[in-house]
Structures are given as C-alpha cells and as structure tokens.
Design an enzyme around this catalytic site. Structure first.
Site, mmCIF file in Angstrom:
data_model
loop_
_atom_site.group_PDB
_atom_site.id
_atom_site.type_symbol
_atom_site.label_atom_id
_atom_site.label_comp_id
_atom_site.label_asym_id
_atom_site.label_seq_id
_atom_site.Cartn_x
_atom_site.Cartn_y
_atom_site.Cartn_z
ATOM 1 N N GLY A 62 7.138 4.783 8.288
ATOM 2 C CA GLY A 62 6.137 5.732 8.577
ATOM 3 C C GLY A 62 6.635 6.296 9.964
ATOM 4 N N SER A 63 5.540 6.804 10.363
ATOM 5 C CA SER A 63 5.542 7.596 11.682
ATOM 6 C C SER A 63 5.565 6.593 12.762
ATOM 7 C CB SER A 63 4.221 8.389 12.008
ATOM 8 O OG SER A 63 3.170 7.693 12.142
ATOM 9 N N THR A 64 6.373 6.732 13.922
ATOM 10 C CA THR A 64 6.543 6.137 15.215
ATOM 11 C C THR A 64 5.240 5.828 15.616
ATOM 12 O OG1 THR A 64 8.761 7.134 15.372
ATOM 13 C CG2 THR A 64 7.782 6.123 17.280
ATOM 14 N N LYS A 120 0.749 -1.089 0.274
ATOM 15 C CA LYS A 120 -0.162 -0.102 -0.175
ATOM 16 C C LYS A 120 1.038 1.184 -0.003
ATOM 17 C CE LYS A 120 -2.042 2.389 3.214
ATOM 18 N NZ LYS A 120 -1.768 3.717 2.351
ATOM 19 N N GLU A 151 10.426 0.605 10.186
ATOM 20 C CA GLU A 151 11.500 1.757 9.826
ATOM 21 C C GLU A 151 10.723 3.069 10.304
ATOM 22 O OE1 GLU A 151 13.113 4.793 8.446
ATOM 23 O OE2 GLU A 151 13.374 3.695 6.598
ATOM 24 N N GLY A 160 3.732 3.144 13.723
ATOM 25 C CA GLY A 160 4.454 1.960 13.857
ATOM 26 C C GLY A 160 4.384 1.229 15.246
ATOM 27 N N CYS A 216 13.714 10.295 6.855
ATOM 28 C CA CYS A 216 13.690 9.949 7.922
ATOM 29 C C CYS A 216 15.388 10.136 8.656
ATOM 30 C CB CYS A 216 13.263 8.321 7.957
ATOM 31 S SG CYS A 216 14.378 7.480 6.841
ATOM 32 N N GLU A 264 10.442 14.725 15.707
ATOM 33 C CA GLU A 264 10.838 14.870 14.341
ATOM 34 C C GLU A 264 9.864 15.744 13.350
ATOM 35 O OE1 GLU A 264 9.646 11.354 11.666
ATOM 36 O OE2 GLU A 264 11.738 11.397 11.118
HETATM 37 O O1 TXE Z 1 2.743 9.325 8.522
HETATM 38 P P1 TXE Z 1 1.784 7.828 8.793
HETATM 39 P P2 TXE Z 1 2.151 10.679 8.158
HETATM 40 C C1 TXE Z 1 6.817 10.831 10.178
HETATM 41 C C2 TXE Z 1 6.892 12.415 10.013
HETATM 42 C C3 TXE Z 1 5.488 12.821 9.486
HETATM 43 C C4 TXE Z 1 4.851 12.215 10.402
HETATM 44 C C5 TXE Z 1 3.177 12.036 9.829
HETATM 45 O O2 TXE Z 1 7.395 12.953 11.078
HETATM 46 O O3 TXE Z 1 5.343 14.332 9.777
HETATM 47 O O4 TXE Z 1 5.176 11.076 10.231
HETATM 48 O O5 TXE Z 1 3.198 11.522 8.562
HETATM 49 C C6 TXE Z 1 -0.277 4.325 6.570
HETATM 50 N N1 TXE Z 1 -2.458 1.209 9.977
HETATM 51 N N2 TXE Z 1 6.902 10.051 9.001
HETATM 52 O O6 TXE Z 1 0.885 11.003 8.782
HETATM 53 O O7 TXE Z 1 0.485 7.922 9.067
HETATM 54 C C7 TXE Z 1 -0.423 5.765 5.726
HETATM 55 O O8 TXE Z 1 -1.458 5.650 4.822
HETATM 56 C C8 TXE Z 1 -1.522 0.955 8.925
HETATM 57 C C9 TXE Z 1 8.342 9.556 9.036
HETATM 58 O O9 TXE Z 1 1.980 10.661 6.660
HETATM 59 O O10 TXE Z 1 2.624 6.945 9.630
HETATM 60 C C10 TXE Z 1 0.854 5.628 4.896
HETATM 61 O O11 TXE Z 1 0.909 4.665 3.989
HETATM 62 N N3 TXE Z 1 -1.231 1.705 8.035
HETATM 63 C C11 TXE Z 1 8.454 8.608 8.096
HETATM 64 C C12 TXE Z 1 1.823 5.057 5.917
HETATM 65 O O12 TXE Z 1 0.992 4.436 7.047
HETATM 66 C C13 TXE Z 1 -1.665 3.006 8.231
HETATM 67 C C14 TXE Z 1 7.779 8.605 6.805
HETATM 68 C C15 TXE Z 1 2.786 6.420 6.525
HETATM 69 O O13 TXE Z 1 1.753 7.243 7.060
HETATM 70 C C16 TXE Z 1 -2.245 3.420 9.372
HETATM 71 C C17 TXE Z 1 6.604 9.229 6.844
HETATM 72 C C18 TXE Z 1 -2.692 2.462 10.345
HETATM 73 N N4 TXE Z 1 -3.546 2.739 11.325
HETATM 74 C C19 TXE Z 1 6.267 10.014 7.946
HETATM 75 N N5 TXE Z 1 -2.485 4.812 9.618
HETATM 76 C C20 TXE Z 1 9.766 8.076 7.772
HETATM 77 N N6 TXE Z 1 10.325 7.033 8.752
HETATM 78 O O14 TXE Z 1 10.398 7.953 6.701
HETATM 79 C C21 TXE Z 1 -1.802 5.386 8.379
HETATM 80 N N7 TXE Z 1 -1.185 4.300 7.829
#
Ligand code: TXE
Length: 486
Positions: free
Chosen positions: A232-234, A180, A254, A237, A288, A385
């Site tokens: 994605g976000s912590t 996804k 990650e 995660g 990241c 972050e």
């Molecule tokens: O992240 P999300 P967001 C950090 C960065 C940013 C913040 C928010 O600080 O400002 O996160 O970004 C999917 N179950 N990073 O809101 O929500 C979502 O659809 C399963 C750091 O965009 O974590 C997307 O595909 N999946 C980071 C993915 O998770 C879910 C890169 C990431 O989105 C979900 C991005 C759920 N409940 C943001 N909810 C890095 N480490 O590089 C959302 N998603």
C-alpha cells in the site's frame, strides 16, 4: 465496441444478496447487531454493486483465533499434502477465470482485457508456482519453519493478484492467513474464499476480514499475529512499521514507487514507445512500479516526445467492460481527485500538459492519459507517486546524468533502460537503486522472480525463493540439537 457478458457476474452478486462479508473459520460470517456497511461501487458508472461489512474487533479476534487453531496441523502436513490444496485452488481459479475477471473489472474499473489476460492468469500462475514449492518444501527449506499466523493487508490496484502474492507463499510454507482486502475492492476475494471451500482447504487456514484501514490497524496490533505483510502507501507502511516495532512480529512492506523509464538515443525507438505505453498507461497507471518518469536523452527528446504524443492519441479510454478499451476508470473519486490535484498543481508550477481532447466518458471516475513536459527532476510531480496515467518527462545528457536523475527519489521499486548498447545497459542495472531493472522491456513479472523495493519502496521480496523466506524463520534450535550429539 464488444462489451463482455456480465450476466454470470451479476447473478453471482445477486446470489449473495449483494452482501460482502468476512470469511472466518471456513464460513462467511453473519454480522451481529447493528452492523456497519459501506457501498461497493463500480467506478466506471457509479453503480452500487452491493455492500461491504465493516468488521469489528470481535471478528478480527475470531479470525486470528481460527487461524491459530488451524496453524499447527497445517504446518504439520508434509509439503506435498499442502501442495494438493494449492493445486486444487489453482484449478478452481482456472475454472472460474472469466467470473473472476468480470468481477474484478466491475469492482476496480480496469479494462476487462487486462483482468482477463493479465490479473487472473498471473494470480493463478502464482498459486501454481507455489504449489510446486510446497511439494519440495521439506527438502528445500530444511531447518526453517513458518512464522505461524500471517496478517496480510492489500491494496485495490490488483485485488486478486495481490491476494495471490500474499496468500500463496504463506500457505505453501505452512502459515495460516488473516487477509484484509482494500475497502474499495472486495469482490474477487469473496469468490476466492468460496473456492477455498470448494477446494476442501481445512477451515481456519484462510480467513478474510472485510473493512477499512481501522480493521487493518486491528490486524497490525493483534497479539495473535506472527508475521505482517503489507502492500500500500508509503505513509501507511511507515505507520505499520512504527506500530509493530518491538512486538516481535516479522514484517515485509511493498510500498510506492516513482520508477524511471530511461531511453538512450541509440534505442529501438518504436519499441521504446510501445514499452512506455505499457509502463505508464497499463492499469490506468495505478501500478506501484509504473514508469512514471520518462528520462529521455537530450538528442532525441523532441522526436521521442512527438512520437509518444501521436501514439497516445490512439489510446481508447472508456467502458472497461468493452474488450477494445485500453484504459478504464481509476478506482474511486478520492483517487481521481488526488490525480487531478497533483496534475493541476504541476501545471501551476510550470509544467506543460498534453492530453487527448475529449478522451473520457463524462460520467464515472476517468482520467485521460497525460504527458507533462518542462518538468525538473526535483519538481513535486517528479517526486511524488501519482498513481494515475500521468507521465513526467525529463531530459538527460549522458549515462552518469541518467543514473543520477534515476536515483534522485525516495523510492526504488523498478526501472527500465532502453538502449541497443547492452554493455551500457548492464552497467546501468546495478547503478540504479531499484528492486528490478528491466532492459528493453517493462512490467515483466514472473512468479519465480522476487519483486520488491529499495529505500522507501519497502523491503522483503514477493515471488521466487526470496519470497518464501519472507514467510519462514530459521529453526536453529531444532537444527542444532539434531546436529550436535552429546
Ligand atoms: O492506500 P492505503 P490508499 C499509494 C498510491 C495511492 C496512495 C493512497 O500512491 O494514491 O497510496 O492509496 C489499509 N493500518 N498506493 O489510501 O491507505 C487499507 O484499508 C493498517 C500504492 O488506498 O495505504 C488498504 O487495505 N492498514 C500501493 C491498504 O491499507 C491500513 C497500492 C492500502 O491502503 C491502515 C495502493 C492502517 N492504519 C496505494 N490504513 C502500491 N504499493 O501498490 C489503511 N490501511
């Protein structure tokens, strides 16, 4: 200004009627009754590029079913046969490199120079590298087997590259995939799906479901998934870890970072300034492992910050399709608001702000490169972050002090040390709790080298041999029975 030609990319979008949908069992799906769509937008202009289909539980079920059905045959192929498909994908990515780059820039807002010279070549190299592993897999990983179906959820900051980091090792090791992309960035994943067809990849081996976090949650909860990989976000995660606990699914994460960029007074200062430009302003800081905390030794604090400010003045922010631009747009309005809020709060809390005056176009999601001084290591801005072009500057006295401040976060993804004293650098590297420590350089990536975090930056590695183990489990039973004649 020399804008990149976007006509072929626009024609590609038009050919699809501006519709971006799930790709299941070798075909793009035709949405059923009353489908939900959301817009795909160019963050630099606000222009609507098309619409993205919000997948349903039925779609996720179908994608998992297709991946399951394809998995046994895929895994049963000798590694060198799987390698042929990965090499074919590599060649097709090279063939369509320019189209990938332009689509990525239109969709994400990153400078075309970066998508053309970094994102696309690095993603292609990742497939090439993993094709090599697939070729020697049967010998190298004897006694290991794939998990089965991998559910992979990726972010928007490097849409194609993150796809490559997830998909290439999964396919090389004999897993099949349900991926996804982030809701903000879908275009290059669509082109990738087309390439899988062109490469003759057996249907069901790679499946794509479009949609927001709710679709991500369906993947996480699905019984037919054996392995989850998330970037994605912590916060998300942590949620995924909780949701999948006890399910038997393997998991790698990650997550975020707050990486220190440490400059000692004996460093090659001009190079350290250039390295920092790359560490914090590459990809608008939406990285990241961005070097978002500058730790600079007291004795050179003033002169270093002065030099950096002067260098920052030369950065060009603007139309990411312009080949001369250094920083493009941030991904969307939500991210822009998040950055703005965090910086405004830091200034309220006492940080001094330095930005280029009138740096940004007035329309679109732009945020100027920003330096914040008068920041304490424990301040919110030095701990959270930001995921934007925002650097917090902190001074330190000596080596011990630098290590203590570097480690004073919840994260541990990356770090950089600048010094001409290589003995000190080699002492610093293991003392810093981070998955990678760069010495006199930054943002160095190589497909053969594992990348991943400590602490709240997650666990598991992507790239290198370690990255393959993230998609393999020991097949002890078969090994034992073969090894122990009765
Ligand atoms: O992240 P999300 P967001 C950090 C960065 C940013 C913040 C928010 O600080 O400002 O996160 O970004 C999917 N179950 N990073 O809101 O929500 C979502 O659809 C399963 C750091 O965009 O974590 C997307 O595909 N999946 C980071 C993915 O998770 C879910 C890169 C990431 O989105 C979900 C991005 C759920 N409940 C943001 N909810 C890095 N480490 O590089 C959302 N998603």
């Amino acid at each position: 200004p020399a804008p990149e030609d976007d006509k072929p990319a626009r024609a590609w979008i038009d050919q699809r009627g501006g519709k971006f949908v799930s790709f299941i069992n070798g075909k793009f799906v035709t949405p059923g009754d009353k489908p939900t769509w959301f817009p795909a937008e160019n963050p630099a202009t606000g222009e609507k590029l098309g619409q993205v289909y919000q997948s349903t539980q039925k779609d996720v079920d179908a994608a998992v079913k297709a991946a399951r059905a394809a998995q046994e045959n895929w895994a049963a192929l000798p590694g060198f046969e799987r390698a042929k498909y990965l090499y074919a994908i590599t060649r097709l990515m090279q063939k369509h490199a320019r189209l990938f780059a332009v689509l990525e820039t239109l969709d994400n807002g990153k400078p075309i120079r970066e998508s053309r010279d970094i994102d696309v070549p690095a993603a292609t190299a990742h497939f090439h590298h993993h094709a090599g592993w697939a070729q020697i897999m049967d010998d190298e990983f004897d006694g290991y087997e794939p998990y089965g179906v991998a559910g992979q959820i990726i972010p928007w900051n490097f849409p194609l590259l993150m796809l490559a980091w997830k998909v290439a090792p999964a396919l090389a090791t004999g897993n099949t995939v349900v991926l996804k992309p982030a809701e903000q960035t879908n275009l290059t994943a669509q082109l990738f799906a087309e390439i899988c067809v062109e490469a003759g990849l057996p249907k069901g081996v790679f499946n794509l479901v479009t949609g927001d976090g709710k679709v991500g949650a369906m993947i996480v909860a699905h019984d037919g998934i054996d392995k989850l990989a998330f970037t994605g976000s912590t916060d998300i995660g942590r949620l995924i870890r909780k949701e999948s606990a006890g399910s038997g699914k393997a998991l790698t994460l990650e997550l975020g970072g707050k990486s220190p960029y440490i400059v000692f007074d004996d460093a090659d200062i001009d190079s350290a300034v250039e390295g920092l430009v790359d560490a914090i302003w590459f990809n608008q800081g939406e990285v990241c492992c961005a070097g978002s905390r500058l730790l600079v030794q007291e004795s050179i604090y003033d002169s270093f910050v002065e030099k950096l400010k002067r260098r920052m003045q030369n950065l060009r922010v603007g139309n990411p399709m312009d080949k001369c631009v250094d920083l493009g747009a941030v991904v969307d309005k939500t991210q822009l608001d998040r950055i703005t809020k965090l910086v405004d709060k830091a200034v309220k809390d006492g940080a001094e702000i330095y930005q280029i005056k009138d740096a940004c176009p007035t329309k679109g999601c732009f945020y100027p490169p920003t330096i914040l001084t008068n920041v304490e290591p424990s301040d919110e801005i030095a701990q959270i972050e930001v995921f934007g072009p925002v650097l917090s500057v902190i001074s330190f006295r000596n080596q011990q002090d630098a290590v203590a401040i570097a480690n004073n976060t919840r994260f541990g993804l990356a770090a950089t040390v600048w010094t001409e004293n290589i003995n000190m650098a080699l002492e610093m590297a293991p003392a810093i709790k981070a998955g990678v420590v760069w010495i006199n350089s930054s943002n160095r990536f190589y497909a053969g080298c594992g990348f991943g975090g400590y602490r709240e930056s997650g666990y598991g590695r992507e790239g290198g041999k370690e990255g393959l183990y993230a998609y393999l489990k020991p097949s002890y039973l078969s090994t034992l029975s073969e090894a122990s004649p009765r």
